[in-house]
Enzyme design. Structure first.
Site, PDB file in Angstrom:
ATOM      1  N   GLU A   1       0.828  -1.215   0.000  1.00  0.00           N
ATOM      2  CA  GLU A   1       0.000   0.000   0.000  1.00  0.00           C
ATOM      3  C   GLU A   1       0.863   1.266   0.000  1.00  0.00           C
ATOM      4  O   GLU A   1       1.720   1.440   0.870  1.00  0.00           O
ATOM      5  CB  GLU A   1      -0.906  -0.019   1.241  1.00  0.00           C
ATOM      6  CG  GLU A   1      -1.916   1.106   1.251  1.00  0.00           C
ATOM      7  CD  GLU A   1      -2.900   1.009   2.431  1.00  0.00           C
ATOM      8  OE1 GLU A   1      -3.238  -0.121   2.853  1.00  0.00           O
ATOM      9  OE2 GLU A   1      -3.318   2.057   2.919  1.00  0.00           O
TER      10      GLU A   1
ATOM     11  N   HIS B   1      -1.792  10.450  -0.698  1.00  0.00           N
ATOM     12  CA  HIS B   1      -2.019   9.082  -1.140  1.00  0.00           C
ATOM     13  C   HIS B   1      -2.172   9.033  -2.660  1.00  0.00           C
ATOM     14  O   HIS B   1      -1.646   8.156  -3.326  1.00  0.00           O
ATOM     15  CB  HIS B   1      -3.288   8.588  -0.466  1.00  0.00           C
ATOM     16  CG  HIS B   1      -3.507   7.128  -0.581  1.00  0.00           C
ATOM     17  ND1 HIS B   1      -2.784   6.218   0.134  1.00  0.00           N
ATOM     18  CD2 HIS B   1      -4.356   6.419  -1.344  1.00  0.00           C
ATOM     19  CE1 HIS B   1      -3.196   5.005  -0.175  1.00  0.00           C
ATOM     20  NE2 HIS B   1      -4.147   5.101  -1.073  1.00  0.00           N
TER      21      HIS B   1
ATOM     22  N   LYS C   1      -7.342  -1.084  11.718  1.00  0.00           N
ATOM     23  CA  LYS C   1      -6.729  -1.551  10.455  1.00  0.00           C
ATOM     24  C   LYS C   1      -5.472  -0.726  10.160  1.00  0.00           C
ATOM     25  O   LYS C   1      -4.447  -1.243   9.715  1.00  0.00           O
ATOM     26  CB  LYS C   1      -7.749  -1.436   9.315  1.00  0.00           C
ATOM     27  CG  LYS C   1      -7.294  -2.048   8.000  1.00  0.00           C
ATOM     28  CD  LYS C   1      -6.553  -1.085   7.094  1.00  0.00           C
ATOM     29  CE  LYS C   1      -6.145  -1.738   5.782  1.00  0.00           C
ATOM     30  NZ  LYS C   1      -5.338  -0.862   4.928  1.00  0.00           N
TER      31      LYS C   1
ATOM     32  N   ASP D   1       4.307 -14.673  11.978  1.00  0.00           N
ATOM     33  CA  ASP D   1       2.974 -15.188  11.644  1.00  0.00           C
ATOM     34  C   ASP D   1       1.970 -14.042  11.819  1.00  0.00           C
ATOM     35  O   ASP D   1       1.430 -13.820  12.893  1.00  0.00           O
ATOM     36  CB  ASP D   1       2.648 -16.368  12.582  1.00  0.00           C
ATOM     37  CG  ASP D   1       1.300 -16.981  12.280  1.00  0.00           C
ATOM     38  OD1 ASP D   1       0.488 -16.350  11.568  1.00  0.00           O
ATOM     39  OD2 ASP D   1       1.038 -18.094  12.775  1.00  0.00           O
TER      40      ASP D   1
END
Ligand code: MEV
Length: 537
Positions: free
Chosen positions: A150, A471, A336, A352
């Site tokens: 991202e 962005h 998130k 992991d």
């Protein structure tokens, strides 16, 4: 050490070309990237676990350029750190570098190794690895590799770390012991007395100073389960289950395999002792004994951003955090963003990340935290507040000048730096080396600090100018690149003479950042023959 010195070595890093960045990395980490070359062996010549947590700055001191400087200037400063003059010398040298020897070794997993790792392997997947800069954690500077697809994530977190490190940086703490829980469920329980010796099932861990150190038991009534659709096929089932937790010190391992081995090994003994039938035997990915906390405090005056004063930024971030506190739709996006940082480091360091994700989101639920006062809400993992600083007040500072903006992230995080897949992919070892070969506890602190910085960056941007402007520039570059690749692939010739950046810029100007617009812009100056060949967009 002087954090500003650390920062200046890396300032402008983002403006450099890929090759220049790789060269800088080679110079900064000579022990990691210099021969003996890992091209001939699977792993670089560093140990993934080191008892000495050497910071990147120490590596700069021992770099060939620093040594060269010391020889020329008859200085032995490299032993004690580097001074400003030496640092400027280093920067100048870095700027004039043109090393172009072997291919840079950070380039993913060899497919033959991949084939040994999983079943039905058909290839590997690459992800960009970038460096998060400007972090000072517990007074030590650190460079943190992140693997992420991202755009903006790394720029944002480095920007946040720069602000936070302009004061005292991050403080992080993790528990002394790295533990994991092995669960054994015993079904149909007639009694519950337990006493056993279980360490023979993790003898290696015991040799390394770990092993099973505690056991706890939870009684669970089957009537509490929510499987209301099920039609019982046997009326003989007992209604009570016993869940035995074996608490294991796994030293620097993540511990999943160890926990499952212990659970399977000890289950028959537990069954014998309790008279219960053996059910599932597996680790638990919720490991509240591995709670790691990162925090920072920074005077309001240092928080100013773009056209906003520090006080405005602080107030807006707190509003944003409070929204997440009362709206779980927002809380999940807030969290998130935290995981953008944590997962990227997890990926770069061979951890992991599914386990880390599962446990973080569980911890966001009040029920799991043991706080039922909020009717089992899903909450933001970070906390922000403003507090008065007594020391500043004592220095006769008044009003806002005495105020500190504070941020904290606390979550259970299970990571390992010994065993697991770390040795199978050389890139994991390079990335560990860049971080100074942290042990498991240090890695957990790095990851929680990055989660906090990532969230601070997102809230600061969202609550001020919004995130789309920054962005979109990166997004437009990616779209332009994808569009140009299309022509390159189809014609099997070199890329058209269009500059990726100019297609990106024109898409931004047009206010339309899509593959279709990129294609239109490219085709404006392409010969017809080439246009017809690009059909798969
Ligand atoms: C995007 O990947 C992450 C953010 O949505 C996080 C947030 O909203 O806090 C920007």
């Amino acid at each position: 050490m002087n954090p500003n010195l650390h920062g200046s070595a890396w300032s402008g890093f983002y403006k450099k070309t890929l090759k220049e960045r790789q060269n800088q990395l080679k110079i900064t980490f000579p022990d990691l990237f210099d021969p003996p070359s890992p091209a001939t062996s699977i792993a670089p010549s560093v140990s993934p676990v080191s008892s000495v947590y050497s910071t990147p700055l120490t590596s700069i001191c021992s770099s060939p350029i620093s040594r060269e400087y010391s020889e020329e200037n008859k200085s032995n400063d490299t032993l004690n750190g580097i001074n400003n003059e030496q640092f400027n010398y280093l920067i100048k040298k870095l700027e004039s570098l043109n090393i172009d020897q072997d291919p840079f070794p950070i380039k993913g997993l060899d497919e033959h190794i991949a084939d040994k790792m999983i079943e039905n392997c058909v290839g590997t997947i690459g992800l960009p690895v970038g460096l998060a800069l400007n972090f000072i954690i517990n007074e030590k500077p650190i460079i943190i590799p992140m693997a992420v697809e991202e755009p903006s994530v790394i720029a944002a977190v480095s920007g946040a770390a720069k602000t936070i490190s302009s004061y005292k940086g991050f403080t992080a703490v993790a528990p002394e012991r790295n533990s994991i829980i092995a669960q054994v469920v015993l079904l149909d329980i007639p009694q519950n007395s337990l006493n056993l010796a279980v360490n023979k099932f993790c003898a290696n861990m015991v040799k390394r100073g770990g092993g099973v150190f505690d056991m706890s038991v939870r009684r669970i009534s089957r009537t509490n389960n929510r499987n209301k659709k099920h039609h019982p096929i046997s009326s003989e089932n007992f209604r009570e289950w016993l869940v035995v937790h074996l608490h294991i010190d796994v030293c620097d391992a993540m511990g999943a395999n160890c926990a499952s081995t212990v659970a399977e090994g000890v289950a028959p003994h537990l069954s014998e002792l309790t008279g219960g039938r053996i059910g599932l035997r597996i680790l638990s990915n919720l490991n509240v004994e591995r709670m790691t906390r990162a925090s920072f405090r920074i005077p309001l005056s240092l928080l100013s951003y773009k056209s906003y004063t520090g006080k405005e930024v602080a107030a807006r971030i707190i509003e944003a955090y409070e929204w997440a506190e009362i709206d779980h739709y927002r809380a999940i996006t807030h969290n998130k963003g935290i995981m953008n940082g944590i997962d990227s480091v997890a990926l770069a360091a061979g951890q992991d990340w599914r386990a880390i994700e599962a446990s973080a989101h569980a911890w966001a639920c009040d029920g799991v935290r043991g706080d039922y006062s909020q009717s089992n809400n899903y909450r933001p993992l970070t906390t922000y507040w403003i507090e008065k600083d007594d020391q500043l007040a004592d220095c006769r500072k008044e009003g806002d000048d005495c105020l500190m903006f504070c941020g904290e992230l606390e979550l259970p995080i299970t990571v390992g730096t010994a065993g697991g897949v770390i040795n199978t992919n050389p890139v994991y070892l390079y990335n560990m080396g860049i971080m100074g070969n942290p042990n498991a506890k240090e890695l957990s602190m790095i990851m929680v600090c990055i989660g906090l910085a990532q969230n601070f960056a997102a809230l600061r941007a969202l609550a001020t100018e919004g995130i789309q402007r920054g962005h979109m520039k990166l997004h437009a570059t990616n779209i332009a690149f994808a569009a140009l690749r299309c022509y390159e692939d189809e014609t099997n010739s070199s890329r058209p003479s269009h500059d990726i950046m100019s297609v990106a810029r024109r898409m931004i100007e047009k206010g339309s950042i899509t593959l279709t617009t990129a294609k239109e812009l490219i085709e404006e100056s392409l010969p017809k023959s080439q246009i017809s060949q690009c059909t798969h967009m």
